[in-house]
Scaffold this active site. Structure first.
Site, mmCIF file in Angstrom:
data_model
loop_
_atom_site.group_PDB
_atom_site.id
_atom_site.type_symbol
_atom_site.label_atom_id
_atom_site.label_comp_id
_atom_site.label_asym_id
_atom_site.label_seq_id
_atom_site.Cartn_x
_atom_site.Cartn_y
_atom_site.Cartn_z
ATOM 1 N N ARG A 47 0.848 -1.195 0.000
ATOM 2 C CA ARG A 47 0.000 0.000 0.000
ATOM 3 C C ARG A 47 0.886 1.248 0.000
ATOM 4 O O ARG A 47 0.666 2.179 -0.752
ATOM 5 C CB ARG A 47 -0.964 0.016 1.203
ATOM 6 C CG ARG A 47 -1.680 1.357 1.339
ATOM 7 C CD ARG A 47 -2.947 1.366 2.208
ATOM 8 N NE ARG A 47 -2.905 0.525 3.375
ATOM 9 C CZ ARG A 47 -2.143 0.733 4.457
ATOM 10 N NH1 ARG A 47 -1.362 1.789 4.527
ATOM 11 N NH2 ARG A 47 -2.173 -0.121 5.467
ATOM 12 N N TYR A 99 -17.108 15.825 -15.926
ATOM 13 C CA TYR A 99 -17.438 14.412 -15.832
ATOM 14 C C TYR A 99 -18.486 14.200 -14.729
ATOM 15 O O TYR A 99 -18.321 14.702 -13.609
ATOM 16 C CB TYR A 99 -16.154 13.629 -15.539
ATOM 17 C CG TYR A 99 -16.371 12.158 -15.363
ATOM 18 C CD1 TYR A 99 -16.754 11.362 -16.434
ATOM 19 C CD2 TYR A 99 -16.207 11.554 -14.124
ATOM 20 C CE1 TYR A 99 -16.958 10.001 -16.267
ATOM 21 C CE2 TYR A 99 -16.406 10.194 -13.954
ATOM 22 C CZ TYR A 99 -16.790 9.425 -15.026
ATOM 23 O OH TYR A 99 -16.993 8.090 -14.853
ATOM 24 N N ASP A 171 -8.031 18.254 -14.919
ATOM 25 C CA ASP A 171 -8.361 16.900 -15.361
ATOM 26 C C ASP A 171 -7.995 16.824 -16.845
ATOM 27 O O ASP A 171 -8.669 17.406 -17.691
ATOM 28 C CB ASP A 171 -9.860 16.633 -15.128
ATOM 29 C CG ASP A 171 -10.286 15.218 -15.523
ATOM 30 O OD1 ASP A 171 -9.583 14.592 -16.344
ATOM 31 O OD2 ASP A 171 -11.330 14.748 -15.027
ATOM 32 N N LYS A 196 -8.703 5.603 -19.306
ATOM 33 C CA LYS A 196 -9.037 6.035 -20.666
ATOM 34 C C LYS A 196 -7.806 5.950 -21.576
ATOM 35 O O LYS A 196 -7.313 4.878 -21.809
ATOM 36 C CB LYS A 196 -9.654 7.430 -20.605
ATOM 37 C CG LYS A 196 -10.658 7.631 -19.446
ATOM 38 C CD LYS A 196 -11.915 6.802 -19.590
ATOM 39 C CE LYS A 196 -12.793 6.782 -18.339
ATOM 40 N NZ LYS A 196 -13.190 8.059 -17.799
HETATM 41 C C1 LIG Z 1 -13.713 8.571 -16.538
HETATM 42 C C2 LIG Z 1 -13.389 9.935 -16.106
HETATM 43 C C3 LIG Z 1 -13.150 10.236 -14.758
HETATM 44 C C4 LIG Z 1 -13.272 9.196 -13.661
HETATM 45 O O1 LIG Z 1 -12.308 8.202 -13.796
HETATM 46 P P1 LIG Z 1 -12.531 6.666 -13.341
HETATM 47 O O2 LIG Z 1 -11.247 6.034 -13.730
HETATM 48 O O3 LIG Z 1 -13.726 6.154 -14.070
HETATM 49 O O4 LIG Z 1 -12.760 6.691 -11.865
HETATM 50 C C5 LIG Z 1 -12.809 11.531 -14.435
HETATM 51 N N1 LIG Z 1 -12.720 12.502 -15.386
HETATM 52 C C6 LIG Z 1 -12.949 12.240 -16.683
HETATM 53 C C7 LIG Z 1 -12.843 13.345 -17.668
HETATM 54 C C8 LIG Z 1 -13.301 10.964 -17.093
HETATM 55 O O5 LIG Z 1 -13.554 10.726 -18.378
#
Ligand SMILES: *Cc1c(COP(=O)(O)O)cnc(C)c1O
Length: 380
Positions: A47, A99, A171, A196
């Site tokens: 961890r 998101y 982000d 992603k």
């Molecule tokens: C998918 C996504 C998230 C969240 O991420 P997870 O890996 O699904 O927890 C946050 N911001 C954006 C722009 C996303 O596309």
């Protein structure tokens, strides 16, 4: 080192002192032996730290031009860690078009712990100042935004943040570090849903943060260990594997995204196409300035302005898979109002333009002809 070299070598050299394996080994272990209490080789419990995750964290820092990477079990776990830097009473100014899961985390978890959020359209950075007071601590930016493809000027927002002594987090999930590097534009924290484009193959769920500042990194590593939402060694290995082809994948995503956006724009059954590469996109100039290319995400509405019309189209697609998520090699289609953004109330959704007829495409790296033919038959 330049970007393409960093994707392959950043943080991935000499990670296997035992045998010199070229790929970092998957250290599938929870704990590490000690010769005497505290006498270990840099890792004591997975961890707190694991060599495969450490290699990934170095790679992430390298491709974002940062100094420290912190990897988490999901993108939302990464955002959760950022919010834990703050205390009840602190205020955060966020992009209003973001998101759905981030919005849910902000309003349904952290508001209950006393953080206050302001949701602001940030295409005009001057709008942010109106919401700043002595409790404001963080500006949260998502750009391009999901799913409306608005683009926010990171450099302009960072000037507002610096002037008011606020942290700026971006982000960067949609843009990827190949297209956009927020730390170079003045951000303090860059966040990814590595699920992603970073992973890129729709085979893992992961999140990451990258920072330059040592003290901020220490606080985030403390939260990562203390709250415990780490990613495992197998997933760290897969993400490292994905990063090695990030640049060539994103190049093809951009080429196909451009072809799809133009095809849709000229289609009689399509009403509006949201893609920052169009010269008449309201934020095209900002996109051109801060991004290398325009990405593989394209949203559009159909002339049949209804949920039923949009649902019919996404159900008919064959090469595009109807699914949540984005950024994998395969093309995906989604209906934001009932899928990714269902957790945002309808009234709030419509205020930011997420109509029931909106379809979001994550354009993959298949052959362009097959993607266009698929859209043609579905729209017909
Ligand atoms: C998918 C996504 C998230 C969240 O991420 P997870 O890996 O699904 O927890 C946050 N911001 C954006 C722009 C996303 O596309």
């Amino acid at each position: 080192m330049k970007f393409n070299t960093k994707t392959i070598h950043g943080g991935q050299k000499d990670v296997d002192p035992a045998y010199g394996s070229v790929m970092p080994p998957i250290y599938q272990t929870s704990t590490f032996s000690q010769t005497t209490p505290g006498g270990h080789k840099g890792f004591e419990y997975s961890r707190s730290g694991n060599p495969t995750r450490a290699a990934l964290e170095k790679s992430l820092a390298s491709i974002e031009n940062g100094k420290h990477g912190v990897a988490f079990a999901s993108g939302l776990a990464a955002i959760d860690a950022v919010l834990k830097l703050f205390k009840p009473g602190d205020e955060i100014i966020s992009t209003n078009d973001l998101y759905g899961g981030s919005y849910r985390l902000f309003t349904q978890i952290f508001e209950d712990f006393g953080l206050k959020f302001h949701f602001v359209g940030m295409q005009d950075a001057d709008k942010i100042a109106e919401h700043i007071n002595e409790n404001t601590k963080l500006i949260w930016v998502e750009t391009p935004t999901n799913p409306m493809m608005n683009v926010i000027d990171i450099e302009a927002v960072s000037q507002v943040a610096k002037k008011n002594d606020l942290l700026l987090a971006v982000d960067n999930t949609f843009a990827t570090p190949y297209l956009q590097q927020p730390l170079d534009l003045g951000a303090d924290i860059v966040m990814h849903s590595a699920t992603k484009y970073i992973g890129g193959h729709s085979d893992l769920v992961m999140g990451s943060l990258v920072v330059k500042d040592d003290e901020l990194a220490d606080r985030l590593y403390f939260i990562q260990n203390a709250s415990g939402a780490i990613c495992g060694p197998q997933d760290s290995f897969l993400a490292l594997r994905g990063i090695k082809t990030l640049h060539i994948r994103v190049q093809r995503h951009c080429e196909n995204g451009k072809a799809v956006a133009h095809f849709l724009k000229n289609h009689p059954k399509v009403d509006h196409v949201y893609w920052p590469g169009f010269e008449d996109h309201p934020n095209h100039d900002i996109a051109k300035k801060q991004m290398k290319d325009y990405g593989g995400m394209v949203s559009f509405t159909t002339t049949e302005d209804s949920k039923e019309g949009a649902v019919k189209v996404v159900e008919k697609l064959k090469v595009f898979t109807l699914a949540e998520s984005l950024g994998g090699v395969e093309s995906l289609a989604g209906h934001p109002a009932s899928m990714t953004h269902a957790s945002i109330p309808k009234e709030q959704r419509e205020k930011i333009g997420i109509k029931d007829s909106l379809i979001r495409l994550s354009v993959g790296i298949e052959d362009e002809e097959d993607l266009l033919a698929d859209l043609e038959q579905a729209l017909d």
